[in-house]
Design a protein around this motif. Structure first.
Motif, PDB file in Angstrom:
ATOM      1  N   LYS A  24       0.835  -1.200   0.000  1.00  0.00           N
ATOM      2  CA  LYS A  24       0.000   0.000   0.000  1.00  0.00           C
ATOM      3  C   LYS A  24       0.867   1.246   0.000  1.00  0.00           C
ATOM      4  O   LYS A  24       0.605   2.212  -0.713  1.00  0.00           O
ATOM      5  N   THR A  25       1.930   1.233   0.798  1.00  0.00           N
ATOM      6  CA  THR A  25       2.832   2.376   0.869  1.00  0.00           C
ATOM      7  C   THR A  25       3.541   2.595  -0.464  1.00  0.00           C
ATOM      8  O   THR A  25       3.676   3.741  -0.912  1.00  0.00           O
ATOM      9  N   LEU A  26       3.990   1.534  -1.076  1.00  0.00           N
ATOM     10  CA  LEU A  26       4.643   1.661  -2.382  1.00  0.00           C
ATOM     11  C   LEU A  26       3.682   2.215  -3.432  1.00  0.00           C
ATOM     12  O   LEU A  26       4.073   3.039  -4.263  1.00  0.00           O
ATOM     13  N   ASN A  27       2.437   1.802  -3.360  1.00  0.00           N
ATOM     14  CA  ASN A  27       1.435   2.329  -4.277  1.00  0.00           C
ATOM     15  C   ASN A  27       1.195   3.820  -4.017  1.00  0.00           C
ATOM     16  O   ASN A  27       1.134   4.615  -4.956  1.00  0.00           O
ATOM     17  N   ASP A  28       1.052   4.176  -2.739  1.00  0.00           N
ATOM     18  CA  ASP A  28       0.869   5.593  -2.398  1.00  0.00           C
ATOM     19  C   ASP A  28       2.042   6.430  -2.881  1.00  0.00           C
ATOM     20  O   ASP A  28       1.873   7.534  -3.376  1.00  0.00           O
ATOM     21  N   TRP A  29       3.243   5.884  -2.729  1.00  0.00           N
ATOM     22  CA  TRP A  29       4.446   6.601  -3.151  1.00  0.00           C
ATOM     23  C   TRP A  29       4.446   6.808  -4.668  1.00  0.00           C
ATOM     24  O   TRP A  29       4.773   7.889  -5.160  1.00  0.00           O
ATOM     25  N   SER A  30       4.079   5.778  -5.392  1.00  0.00           N
ATOM     26  CA  SER A  30       4.095   5.895  -6.856  1.00  0.00           C
ATOM     27  C   SER A  30       2.997   6.827  -7.368  1.00  0.00           C
ATOM     28  O   SER A  30       3.131   7.408  -8.447  1.00  0.00           O
ATOM     29  N   GLN A  31       1.922   6.975  -6.613  1.00  0.00           N
ATOM     30  CA  GLN A  31       0.811   7.837  -7.015  1.00  0.00           C
ATOM     31  C   GLN A  31       0.946   9.279  -6.520  1.00  0.00           C
ATOM     32  O   GLN A  31       0.128  10.129  -6.864  1.00  0.00           O
ATOM     33  N   LEU A  32       1.953   9.551  -5.715  1.00  0.00           N
ATOM     34  CA  LEU A  32       2.131  10.881  -5.136  1.00  0.00           C
ATOM     35  C   LEU A  32       2.582  11.874  -6.214  1.00  0.00           C
ATOM     36  O   LEU A  32       3.588  11.668  -6.882  1.00  0.00           O
ATOM     37  N   ARG A  33       1.789  12.925  -6.381  1.00  0.00           N
ATOM     38  CA  ARG A  33       2.127  13.958  -7.361  1.00  0.00           C
ATOM     39  C   ARG A  33       1.961  15.321  -6.707  1.00  0.00           C
ATOM     40  O   ARG A  33       0.960  15.594  -6.038  1.00  0.00           O
ATOM     41  N   PHE A  34       2.928  16.151  -6.896  1.00  0.00           N
ATOM     42  CA  PHE A  34       2.919  17.487  -6.307  1.00  0.00           C
ATOM     43  C   PHE A  34       1.715  18.311  -6.757  1.00  0.00           C
ATOM     44  O   PHE A  34       1.113  19.040  -5.985  1.00  0.00           O
ATOM     45  N   GLN A  35       1.329  18.141  -7.995  1.00  0.00           N
ATOM     46  CA  GLN A  35       0.236  18.950  -8.559  1.00  0.00           C
ATOM     47  C   GLN A  35      -1.129  18.593  -7.963  1.00  0.00           C
ATOM     48  O   GLN A  35      -2.095  19.322  -8.161  1.00  0.00           O
ATOM     49  N   ASP A  36      -1.232  17.493  -7.225  1.00  0.00           N
ATOM     50  CA  ASP A  36      -2.500  17.092  -6.617  1.00  0.00           C
ATOM     51  C   ASP A  36      -2.804  17.843  -5.320  1.00  0.00           C
ATOM     52  O   ASP A  36      -3.866  17.649  -4.734  1.00  0.00           O
ATOM     53  N   PHE A  37      -1.883  18.681  -4.872  1.00  0.00           N
ATOM     54  CA  PHE A  37      -2.045  19.368  -3.591  1.00  0.00           C
ATOM     55  C   PHE A  37      -2.125  20.875  -3.803  1.00  0.00           C
ATOM     56  O   PHE A  37      -1.468  21.417  -4.683  1.00  0.00           O
ATOM     57  N   LYS A  38      -2.913  21.519  -2.957  1.00  0.00           N
ATOM     58  CA  LYS A  38      -3.077  22.969  -3.066  1.00  0.00           C
ATOM     59  C   LYS A  38      -1.894  23.723  -2.484  1.00  0.00           C
ATOM     60  O   LYS A  38      -1.543  24.793  -2.964  1.00  0.00           O
ATOM     61  N   THR A  39      -1.300  23.166  -1.417  1.00  0.00           N
ATOM     62  CA  THR A  39      -0.171  23.852  -0.778  1.00  0.00           C
ATOM     63  C   THR A  39       0.992  22.886  -0.615  1.00  0.00           C
ATOM     64  O   THR A  39       0.822  21.665  -0.636  1.00  0.00           O
ATOM     65  N   VAL A  40       2.149  23.454  -0.423  1.00  0.00           N
ATOM     66  CA  VAL A  40       3.357  22.659  -0.205  1.00  0.00           C
ATOM     67  C   VAL A  40       3.259  21.916   1.127  1.00  0.00           C
ATOM     68  O   VAL A  40       3.696  20.771   1.248  1.00  0.00           O
ATOM     69  N   SER A  41       2.649  22.545   2.123  1.00  0.00           N
ATOM     70  CA  SER A  41       2.542  21.891   3.430  1.00  0.00           C
ATOM     71  C   SER A  41       1.653  20.646   3.368  1.00  0.00           C
ATOM     72  O   SER A  41       1.918  19.653   4.047  1.00  0.00           O
ATOM     73  N   GLU A  42       0.593  20.677   2.563  1.00  0.00           N
ATOM     74  CA  GLU A  42      -0.245  19.486   2.381  1.00  0.00           C
ATOM     75  C   GLU A  42       0.564  18.358   1.734  1.00  0.00           C
ATOM     76  O   GLU A  42       0.466  17.202   2.126  1.00  0.00           O
TER      77      GLU A  42
END
Length: 124
Positions: A96-114
């Motif tokens: 699950k963690t590896l999947n979350d990591w591969s799906q993580l994209r900066f553009q999906d978040f409104k702020t850098v802190s999120e």
């Protein structure tokens, strides 16, 4: 060093959802108290060290687990029992963690802190 005594960490939940972080905390604490060898298979601990480690382990597990492992008198045996019970979580959490990591994209978040918050949650 006195601060180490005052540090508290989360009790191991009966469901085991915090097992991985609990293991790291326990190992660090036992190492600081020079009792880490009490949870190793080929340990030569004195009765005092064994009792101290067992008291510590029992203090930081859920009441349901305490009652289940009430008759265990060796910290290594308790450690192994808990490990056998919850070790499978690595096989569940890692994919699950590896999947979350591969799906993580900066553009999906409104702020850098999120983004940072989500990133640190995945890393931990």
């Amino acid at each position: 060093m006195a601060n180490i005594e005052n540090q508290k960490f989360i009790v191991l939940n009966i469901s085991g959802k915090n097992y991985l972080s609990w293991v790291l905390d326990v190992k660090l604490h036992l190492s600081a108290k020079k009792l880490r060898h009490s949870i190793d298979e080929d340990n030569t601990t004195s009765n005092k060290e064994r009792a101290t480690a067992l008291i510590f382990l029992r203090y930081y597990i859920d009441d349901g687990l305490k009652y289940e492992y009430l008759t265990v008198e060796n910290p290594f045996e308790l450690w192994q029992n808990l490990n056998d019970r919850f070790e499978h979580l690595k096989t569940v959490v890692l994919p699950k963690t590896l999947n979350d990591w591969s799906q993580l994209r900066f553009q999906d978040f409104k702020t850098v802190s999120e983004y940072n918050s989500t990133l640190f949650k995945i890393v931990s």
